[in-house]
Scaffold this motif. Structure first.
Motif, PDB file in Angstrom:
ATOM      1  N   ALA A 170      73.414  55.789  66.853  1.00  0.00           N
ATOM      2  CA  ALA A 170      73.630  54.397  66.430  1.00  0.00           C
ATOM      3  C   ALA A 170      72.284  53.668  66.299  1.00  0.00           C
ATOM      4  N   PRO A 171      72.128  52.855  65.240  1.00  0.00           N
ATOM      5  CA  PRO A 171      70.891  52.080  65.099  1.00  0.00           C
ATOM      6  C   PRO A 171      70.833  50.937  66.119  1.00  0.00           C
ATOM      7  N   THR A 172      69.614  50.434  66.353  1.00  0.00           N
ATOM      8  CA  THR A 172      69.451  49.308  67.280  1.00  0.00           C
ATOM      9  C   THR A 172      68.557  48.239  66.651  1.00  0.00           C
ATOM     10  N   THR A 173      68.794  46.991  67.023  1.00  0.00           N
ATOM     11  CA  THR A 173      67.879  45.901  66.671  1.00  0.00           C
ATOM     12  C   THR A 173      67.675  45.078  67.942  1.00  0.00           C
ATOM     13  N   SER A 174      66.571  44.327  67.998  1.00  0.00           N
ATOM     14  CA  SER A 174      66.392  43.412  69.131  1.00  0.00           C
ATOM     15  C   SER A 174      65.523  42.236  68.724  1.00  0.00           C
ATOM     16  N   HIS A 175      65.798  41.094  69.334  1.00  0.00           N
ATOM     17  CA  HIS A 175      64.989  39.897  69.116  1.00  0.00           C
ATOM     18  C   HIS A 175      65.198  38.958  70.302  1.00  0.00           C
ATOM     19  N   VAL A 176      64.258  38.006  70.463  1.00  0.00           N
ATOM     20  CA  VAL A 176      64.389  37.065  71.578  1.00  0.00           C
ATOM     21  C   VAL A 176      65.652  36.238  71.377  1.00  0.00           C
ATOM     22  N   HIS A 177      66.423  36.084  72.423  1.00  0.00           N
ATOM     23  CA  HIS A 177      67.732  35.419  72.318  1.00  0.00           C
ATOM     24  C   HIS A 177      67.766  34.158  73.189  1.00  0.00           C
ATOM     25  N   PHE A 178      67.600  34.334  74.509  1.00  0.00           N
ATOM     26  CA  PHE A 178      67.495  33.191  75.419  1.00  0.00           C
ATOM     27  C   PHE A 178      66.031  33.085  75.841  1.00  0.00           C
ATOM     28  N   GLU A 179      65.439  31.884  75.645  1.00  0.00           N
ATOM     29  CA  GLU A 179      63.999  31.724  75.840  1.00  0.00           C
ATOM     30  C   GLU A 179      63.663  31.054  77.172  1.00  0.00           C
ATOM     31  N   ARG A 180      62.554  31.523  77.770  1.00  0.00           N
ATOM     32  CA  ARG A 180      62.131  31.057  79.106  1.00  0.00           C
ATOM     33  C   ARG A 180      62.121  29.522  79.213  1.00  0.00           C
ATOM     34  N   GLU A 181      61.418  28.845  78.299  1.00  0.00           N
ATOM     35  CA  GLU A 181      61.310  27.388  78.424  1.00  0.00           C
ATOM     36  C   GLU A 181      62.538  26.685  77.866  1.00  0.00           C
ATOM     37  N   ARG A 182      62.960  27.100  76.675  1.00  0.00           N
ATOM     38  CA  ARG A 182      64.032  26.381  75.980  1.00  0.00           C
ATOM     39  C   ARG A 182      65.379  26.488  76.701  1.00  0.00           C
ATOM     40  N   HIS A 183      65.688  27.685  77.213  1.00  0.00           N
ATOM     41  CA  HIS A 183      67.016  27.896  77.803  1.00  0.00           C
ATOM     42  C   HIS A 183      67.007  28.026  79.326  1.00  0.00           C
ATOM     43  N   PHE A 184      65.873  28.479  79.898  1.00  0.00           N
ATOM     44  CA  PHE A 184      65.857  28.731  81.344  1.00  0.00           C
ATOM     45  C   PHE A 184      64.983  27.712  82.096  1.00  0.00           C
ATOM     46  N   ALA A 185      64.505  26.682  81.391  1.00  0.00           N
ATOM     47  CA  ALA A 185      63.659  25.661  82.027  1.00  0.00           C
ATOM     48  C   ALA A 185      62.527  26.290  82.832  1.00  0.00           C
ATOM     49  N   GLY A 186      61.969  27.382  82.303  1.00  0.00           N
ATOM     50  CA  GLY A 186      60.822  28.035  82.945  1.00  0.00           C
ATOM     51  C   GLY A 186      61.169  28.853  84.166  1.00  0.00           C
TER      52      GLY A 186
ATOM     53  N   GLY B 171      74.553  49.561  67.012  1.00  0.00           N
ATOM     54  CA  GLY B 171      75.680  49.826  66.131  1.00  0.00           C
ATOM     55  C   GLY B 171      75.331  49.549  64.690  1.00  0.00           C
ATOM     56  N   PRO B 172      76.262  49.788  63.767  1.00  0.00           N
ATOM     57  CA  PRO B 172      77.644  50.163  64.077  1.00  0.00           C
ATOM     58  C   PRO B 172      77.759  51.627  64.527  1.00  0.00           C
ATOM     59  N   PHE B 173      78.783  51.898  65.365  1.00  0.00           N
ATOM     60  CA  PHE B 173      79.078  53.285  65.750  1.00  0.00           C
ATOM     61  C   PHE B 173      80.572  53.522  65.612  1.00  0.00           C
ATOM     62  N   GLU B 174      80.907  54.775  65.485  1.00  0.00           N
ATOM     63  CA  GLU B 174      82.308  55.208  65.342  1.00  0.00           C
ATOM     64  C   GLU B 174      82.499  56.336  66.331  1.00  0.00           C
ATOM     65  N   LEU B 175      83.124  56.056  67.475  1.00  0.00           N
ATOM     66  CA  LEU B 175      83.137  57.044  68.547  1.00  0.00           C
ATOM     67  C   LEU B 175      84.453  57.790  68.705  1.00  0.00           C
ATOM     68  N   ALA B 176      85.502  57.349  68.017  1.00  0.00           N
ATOM     69  CA  ALA B 176      86.827  57.936  68.254  1.00  0.00           C
ATOM     70  C   ALA B 176      86.794  59.455  68.086  1.00  0.00           C
ATOM     71  N   ALA B 177      86.224  59.935  66.972  1.00  0.00           N
ATOM     72  CA  ALA B 177      86.214  61.372  66.700  1.00  0.00           C
ATOM     73  C   ALA B 177      85.333  62.091  67.721  1.00  0.00           C
ATOM     74  N   GLU B 178      84.192  61.478  68.048  1.00  0.00           N
ATOM     75  CA  GLU B 178      83.247  62.099  68.978  1.00  0.00           C
ATOM     76  C   GLU B 178      83.885  62.348  70.342  1.00  0.00           C
ATOM     77  N   PHE B 179      84.606  61.344  70.856  1.00  0.00           N
ATOM     78  CA  PHE B 179      85.193  61.483  72.185  1.00  0.00           C
ATOM     79  C   PHE B 179      86.473  62.318  72.163  1.00  0.00           C
TER      80      PHE B 179
END
Ligand SMILES: CC(C)(COP(=O)(O)OP(=O)(O)OC[C@H]1O[C@@H](n2cnc3c(N)ncnc32)[C@H](O)[C@@H]1OP(=O)(O)O)[C@@H](O)C(=O)NCCC(=O)NCCS
Length: 179
Positions: A142-158, A169-177
Motif C-alpha cells: 500500500a502507498p503512504t503519504t504524510s504531512h504535518v496535521h496538528f501543529e505544536r503552536e497552532r493546535h497544542f499551544a506549544g 492506502g488504498p489497499f484491498e485485503l479481503a483476498a490476501e487474508f
C-alpha cells in the motif's frame, strides 16, 4: 476461554470494559504515548471495541496479562478509513511483530469490511512508530503519504510536538487474508 486469534501464546481479541484499567497502566508504561483518563480508556474498550484490539499473554501462574493494545475507530465522515489512535506494546513483547499483527487483526474484522485506508498521526521523532506503519504498508503493498496535521503552536499551544498525519492506502485485503 475468550474468543480471539492465537499466535505464539498471544491472544488477540476485541477489548472488554474489564481491560480498561490494565490499558491505562500499559499506556503509562509506553512513553511517548499521551496518558488518557481511565474513563477515556473505558470508551476505547467499549464504544470502539469493534475496531480496537487487546493482546494478552498468560503468565506462569496462568493469569492473563495485557501486553498490547491498539485503540482505533472509523471516523463518521470517513467510512473507508480506520483512524489508529494509539498503539502500545509492552517492553517484554516488542520486536516480535505484535504491532503489525494487531493492525492485521483489526482490518480483518467485519466492522472494517469497507476500510481501504489507515490514518494515524505520529510525532517526527517516534522512529518505532514510523517503522511500524511503514512496515505494515510495505507488507501489504500500500502507498503512504504524510504531512504535518496538528501543529505544536497552532493546535497544542506549544505543549506537544507536531503530529504528522500518515495515510496508508488504498489497499484491498479481503483476498490476501482469505488465502
Ligand atoms: C511502536 C511499537 C508499538 C512497535 O511495536 P512492536 O510490536 O515492537 O513492532 P513490530 O515488532 O510489529 O515491528 C514492526 C516494524 O517496526 C520496526 N520497529 C519496531 N520498533 C522499532 C524501533 N524501536 N526502531 C526502529 N524500527 C522499529 C520493526 O523492525 C518492524 O519492521 P520490519 O517489518 O521492517 O522488520 C512499540 O515500540 C511501542 O509500544 N512503543 C511505545 C509507544 C509508541 O510509540 N506507540 C506508537 C505511537 S501510537
Amino acid at each position: 476461554m475468550k474468543q480471539g486469534s492465537h499466535d505464539s501464546a498471544i491472544t488477540l481479541r476485541s477489548p472488554l470494559a474489564e481491560d480498561a484499567a490494565d490499558l491505562h497502566t500499559l499506556v503509562a508504561e509506553c512513553p511517548p504515548l499521551d496518558p488518557n483518563s481511565l474513563y477515556c480508556n473505558l470508551l476505547h474498550c467499549t464504544h470502539f471495541s469493534g475496531t480496537s484490539v487487546a493482546a494478552t499473554r498468560r503468565d506462569s501462574q496462568g493469569n492473563e496479562r495485557l501486553v498490547g493494545f491498539i485503540s482505533a475507530y472509523i471516523p463518521p465522515a470517513q467510512p473507508d478509513t480506520l483512524f489508529v489512535w494509539q498503539v502500545a506494546v509492552a517492553q517484554e513483547a516488542r520486536g516480535e511483530g505484535l504491532g503489525r499483527r494487531m493492525l492485521d487483526a483489526i482490518v480483518q474484522r467485519p466492522a472494517c469490511a469497507g476500510v481501504r485506508y489507515i490514518n494515524t498521526t505520529i510525532t517526527p521523532g517516534n522512529q518505532a512508530s514510523w517503522a511500524l506503519f511503514e512496515s505494515w504498508a510495505r507488507r501489504h503493498g500500500a502507498p503512504t503519504t504524510s504531512h504535518v496535521h496538528f501543529e505544536r503552536e497552532r493546535h497544542f499551544a506549544g505543549r506537544h510536538d507536531d503530529e504528522h498525519l500518515m495515510r496508508i492506502g488504498p489497499f484491498e485485503l479481503a483476498a490476501e487474508f482469505a488465502t
